[in-house]
Design a protein around this motif. Sequence first.
Motif, PDB file in Angstrom:
ATOM      1  N   PRO A 165      16.354   3.419  13.342  1.00 54.70           N
ATOM      2  CA  PRO A 165      15.940   3.142  14.724  1.00 54.70           C
ATOM      3  C   PRO A 165      14.622   2.384  14.769  1.00 54.70           C
ATOM      4  CG  PRO A 165      16.646   5.426  14.479  1.00 54.70           C
ATOM      5  CD  PRO A 165      16.583   4.849  13.096  1.00 54.70           C
ATOM      6  N   ASP A 166      14.395   1.665  15.865  1.00 56.18           N
ATOM      7  CA  ASP A 166      13.178   0.875  16.010  1.00 56.18           C
ATOM      8  C   ASP A 166      11.960   1.721  16.348  1.00 56.18           C
ATOM      9  OD1 ASP A 166      14.503  -1.493  15.467  1.00 56.18           O
ATOM     10  OD2 ASP A 166      14.954  -1.886  17.577  1.00 56.18           O
ATOM     11  N   SER A 167      12.159   2.870  16.973  1.00 58.32           N
ATOM     12  CA  SER A 167      11.024   3.693  17.391  1.00 58.32           C
ATOM     13  C   SER A 167      11.342   5.166  17.168  1.00 58.32           C
ATOM     14  CB  SER A 167      10.676   3.432  18.869  1.00 58.32           C
ATOM     15  OG  SER A 167      11.774   3.773  19.703  1.00 58.32           O
ATOM     16  N   LEU A 168      10.301   5.979  17.315  1.00 59.91           N
ATOM     17  CA  LEU A 168      10.436   7.410  17.053  1.00 59.91           C
ATOM     18  C   LEU A 168      11.027   8.104  18.276  1.00 59.91           C
ATOM     19  CD1 LEU A 168       7.586   9.623  15.491  1.00 59.91           C
ATOM     20  CD2 LEU A 168       9.522  10.507  16.772  1.00 59.91           C
ATOM     21  N   HIS A 169      12.327   8.145  18.334  1.00 60.97           N
ATOM     22  CA  HIS A 169      13.006   8.889  19.389  1.00 60.97           C
ATOM     23  C   HIS A 169      14.398   9.276  18.915  1.00 60.97           C
ATOM     24  CE1 HIS A 169      15.918   5.786  20.663  1.00 60.97           C
ATOM     25  NE2 HIS A 169      14.984   4.941  20.294  1.00 60.97           N
ATOM     26  N   ASP A 170      14.838  10.448  19.313  1.00 60.83           N
ATOM     27  CA  ASP A 170      16.181  10.943  18.982  1.00 60.83           C
ATOM     28  C   ASP A 170      16.468  10.869  17.480  1.00 60.83           C
ATOM     29  OD1 ASP A 170      17.317  11.494  21.719  1.00 60.83           O
ATOM     30  OD2 ASP A 170      16.827   9.371  21.969  1.00 60.83           O
ATOM     31  N   ILE A 171      15.480  11.234  16.665  1.00 62.14           N
ATOM     32  CA  ILE A 171      15.671  11.237  15.215  1.00 62.14           C
ATOM     33  C   ILE A 171      16.314  12.566  14.817  1.00 62.14           C
ATOM     34  CG2 ILE A 171      14.571  11.000  12.964  1.00 62.14           C
ATOM     35  CD1 ILE A 171      14.256   8.535  14.755  1.00 62.14           C
ATOM     36  N   PRO A 172      17.501  12.549  14.241  1.00 62.96           N
ATOM     37  CA  PRO A 172      18.173  13.811  13.902  1.00 62.96           C
ATOM     38  C   PRO A 172      17.531  14.488  12.696  1.00 62.96           C
ATOM     39  CG  PRO A 172      19.513  11.944  13.220  1.00 62.96           C
ATOM     40  CD  PRO A 172      18.356  11.382  13.981  1.00 62.96           C
ATOM     41  N   LEU A 173      17.282  15.781  12.817  1.00 62.50           N
ATOM     42  CA  LEU A 173      16.751  16.521  11.680  1.00 62.50           C
ATOM     43  C   LEU A 173      17.741  16.532  10.519  1.00 62.50           C
ATOM     44  CD1 LEU A 173      15.028  19.597  13.376  1.00 62.50           C
ATOM     45  CD2 LEU A 173      13.989  17.468  12.582  1.00 62.50           C
ATOM     46  N   GLU A 174      19.017  16.361  10.811  1.00 65.81           N
ATOM     47  CA  GLU A 174      20.014  16.300   9.737  1.00 65.81           C
ATOM     48  C   GLU A 174      19.738  15.144   8.775  1.00 65.81           C
ATOM     49  OE1 GLU A 174      22.032  18.352  13.224  1.00 65.81           O
ATOM     50  OE2 GLU A 174      20.642  16.677  12.920  1.00 65.81           O
ATOM     51  N   TYR A 175      19.100  14.096   9.258  1.00 59.54           N
ATOM     52  CA  TYR A 175      18.738  12.973   8.397  1.00 59.54           C
ATOM     53  C   TYR A 175      17.764  13.431   7.304  1.00 59.54           C
ATOM     54  CZ  TYR A 175      16.655   8.461   7.058  1.00 59.54           C
ATOM     55  OH  TYR A 175      16.191   7.383   6.350  1.00 59.54           O
ATOM     56  N   PHE A 176      16.792  14.272   7.680  1.00 58.91           N
ATOM     57  CA  PHE A 176      15.835  14.788   6.711  1.00 58.91           C
ATOM     58  C   PHE A 176      16.508  15.772   5.760  1.00 58.91           C
ATOM     59  CE2 PHE A 176      13.482  13.495  10.459  1.00 58.91           C
ATOM     60  CZ  PHE A 176      12.454  12.737   9.921  1.00 58.91           C
ATOM     61  N   VAL A 177      17.485  16.519   6.267  1.00 60.81           N
ATOM     62  CA  VAL A 177      18.249  17.421   5.395  1.00 60.81           C
ATOM     63  C   VAL A 177      18.987  16.615   4.331  1.00 60.81           C
ATOM     64  CG1 VAL A 177      20.153  19.062   5.294  1.00 60.81           C
ATOM     65  CG2 VAL A 177      18.491  19.199   7.166  1.00 60.81           C
ATOM     66  N   THR A 178      19.592  15.501   4.732  1.00 62.86           N
ATOM     67  CA  THR A 178      20.286  14.633   3.765  1.00 62.86           C
ATOM     68  C   THR A 178      19.333  14.172   2.671  1.00 62.86           C
ATOM     69  OG1 THR A 178      21.873  13.858   5.424  1.00 62.86           O
ATOM     70  CG2 THR A 178      21.547  12.461   3.485  1.00 62.86           C
ATOM     71  N   ALA A 179      18.125  13.765   3.071  1.00 61.12           N
ATOM     72  CA  ALA A 179      17.138  13.302   2.093  1.00 61.12           C
ATOM     73  C   ALA A 179      16.730  14.435   1.155  1.00 61.12           C
ATOM     74  CB  ALA A 179      15.921  12.733   2.816  1.00 61.12           C
ATOM     75  N   ALA A 180      16.482  15.617   1.706  1.00 60.55           N
ATOM     76  CA  ALA A 180      16.078  16.752   0.882  1.00 60.55           C
ATOM     77  C   ALA A 180      17.198  17.144  -0.085  1.00 60.55           C
ATOM     78  CB  ALA A 180      15.703  17.934   1.769  1.00 60.55           C
ATOM     79  N   GLU A 181      18.433  17.104   0.368  1.00 60.72           N
ATOM     80  CA  GLU A 181      19.552  17.438  -0.503  1.00 60.72           C
ATOM     81  C   GLU A 181      19.747  16.391  -1.591  1.00 60.72           C
ATOM     82  OE1 GLU A 181      22.362  20.098   2.506  1.00 60.72           O
ATOM     83  OE2 GLU A 181      22.709  17.931   2.343  1.00 60.72           O
ATOM     84  N   LEU A 182      19.416  15.151  -1.296  1.00 59.57           N
ATOM     85  CA  LEU A 182      19.496  14.098  -2.313  1.00 59.57           C
ATOM     86  C   LEU A 182      18.450  14.314  -3.402  1.00 59.57           C
ATOM     87  CD1 LEU A 182      20.002  10.346  -1.469  1.00 59.57           C
ATOM     88  CD2 LEU A 182      18.547  11.043  -3.351  1.00 59.57           C
ATOM     89  N   LEU A 183      17.251  14.780  -3.005  1.00 61.44           N
ATOM     90  CA  LEU A 183      16.171  15.007  -3.960  1.00 61.44           C
ATOM     91  C   LEU A 183      16.333  16.323  -4.717  1.00 61.44           C
ATOM     92  CD1 LEU A 183      13.371  14.130  -5.078  1.00 61.44           C
ATOM     93  CD2 LEU A 183      12.342  15.319  -3.111  1.00 61.44           C
ATOM     94  N   ALA A 184      16.955  17.311  -4.104  1.00 65.96           N
ATOM     95  CA  ALA A 184      17.002  18.668  -4.658  1.00 65.96           C
ATOM     96  C   ALA A 184      17.530  18.747  -6.091  1.00 65.96           C
ATOM     97  CB  ALA A 184      17.813  19.578  -3.742  1.00 65.96           C
ATOM     98  N   PRO A 185      18.567  17.992  -6.489  1.00 73.54           N
ATOM     99  CA  PRO A 185      19.041  18.096  -7.873  1.00 73.54           C
ATOM    100  C   PRO A 185      18.000  17.699  -8.916  1.00 73.54           C
ATOM    101  CG  PRO A 185      20.697  17.045  -6.494  1.00 73.54           C
ATOM    102  CD  PRO A 185      19.454  17.152  -5.669  1.00 73.54           C
ATOM    103  N   TYR A 186      17.022  16.884  -8.524  1.00 75.65           N
ATOM    104  CA  TYR A 186      15.942  16.512  -9.441  1.00 75.65           C
ATOM    105  C   TYR A 186      14.810  17.528  -9.434  1.00 75.65           C
ATOM    106  CZ  TYR A 186      18.196  11.927  -9.011  1.00 75.65           C
ATOM    107  OH  TYR A 186      19.105  10.900  -9.000  1.00 75.65           O
ATOM    108  N   SER A 187      14.949  18.575  -8.588  1.00 73.50           N
ATOM    109  CA  SER A 187      13.813  19.449  -8.282  1.00 73.50           C
ATOM    110  C   SER A 187      14.169  20.934  -8.346  1.00 73.50           C
ATOM    111  CB  SER A 187      13.282  19.090  -6.894  1.00 73.50           C
ATOM    112  OG  SER A 187      12.206  19.894  -6.504  1.00 73.50           O
ATOM    113  N   GLY A 188      15.174  21.288  -9.103  1.00 72.44           N
ATOM    114  CA  GLY A 188      15.520  22.696  -9.218  1.00 72.44           C
ATOM    115  C   GLY A 188      16.131  23.296  -7.979  1.00 72.44           C
TER     116      GLY A 188
END
Length: 411
Positions: free
Chosen positions: A230-253
């Motif tokens: 998105p162009d600006s900070l609005h309606d950003i789904p928290l699920e997006y951050f969950v996806t990022a955390a789950e992508l990193l988690a295998p490298y992080s125990g």
Amino acid sequence: MPRSRTSRILPAAMVGLLVATLLVGDRGRGGAPRLRLDVAPAVALVDQPVRVRVHGLAARERVVVAAEAQDHSGHRWRAEATFVADANGVVDVSQDAPVAGSYSGVDPMGLFWSMDPLDGDASSFAPVWPHLRRDFAVRLSAVSGGREPAAVTVRRDWTAGEVSFTELTTEADGVRGLLVLPPPEVPRRRGVLWFGGSEGGVGGLYDAPLLASRGHPVLCLGYFGASGLPDSLHDIPLEYFVTAAELLAPYSGGEVVVTGYSRGTEAALLLAQQRPDLVRAVVVYAPSSVVHPGYPYSGAPGWTYRGRPVPTGRMPVDRIDGPVLAVAGEDDQLWDAPTYAAELLLALGGPPHRVLLYPDAGHGVGTFPYLPSKTVHHGRTGVQTHGGTRAGDAAARRDGWSEVLAFLAAL
């Protein structure tokens, strides 16, 4: 598939032994000792201090010591300070305060963080992105009277060892960012999901290689204001951050540390609240204890979860299941970060949660130290007054960064 790049530098054991020294003979014109400039180590990570000493002076002789570097846009930055030699004809920048110059007081790295641009009013010193170039040079010089000057160039590195950089796209990976992995030989520590605030773009690009060099896998995440987002900070789904955390988690125990700055602290805390099973700890710089509307403030929500707006108002933190470290400047003029930090600590219930408050720092209280900064530039709205002094912000970054590194290492 995303493309990966690898940076290489000398082994850390060799780096620690290197000393940059310029020797231009024992005597100059008229038989006076020639100046000698010693800098140790000659090669070091950007967030590590160096020791600068000048030899060959007469007792109580004055000498001007300067530092100069160039940023990614070609601007030349310079700082200088005048020192008085001791009875042995030596100036030690790590122990001596200048009598005049770009900074005041005893500060071993004052010449580095106090540089100003010579050829333009740049907002902050930004080297070439670390995933494109692993280092930058700083030239140090010493001049006294009619003597022949001494000069030496030191290397400031973003990586120690084979740190790899892999670009992530929303199309291929579900998120926009950069995955930065430690050298294979470095013991693996907890991974860090890093994102910034209302400036947008991909945050943490300079922090990540410094953390990865110490064993932390890092995902630098963008959530608006970048390609595919998105162009600006609005309606950003928290699920997006969950996806990022789950992508990193295998490298992080299986668990990650979430680091957010300014408006990004809201997302960091909300993620820890919604997914305590995934978030091991939280680091927040210039934090908020309140969920704000979207930015620019148009009435739209900033965040959504399961398709519904996250209510504005007091930040929910009752389900956070790991330590929170909040870092704030007491002179923050962008928003009331000190009060927000105190409210967070009260809501979280005290230890193991901590707040670091720095009296002369503003919204630029973090993160790593020793890069020069003239003003704080906001990518969306231009230059703002964010409070604090350059010296105050520099001191906060020096102390706060060491606290954050210790916090991460203990997880």
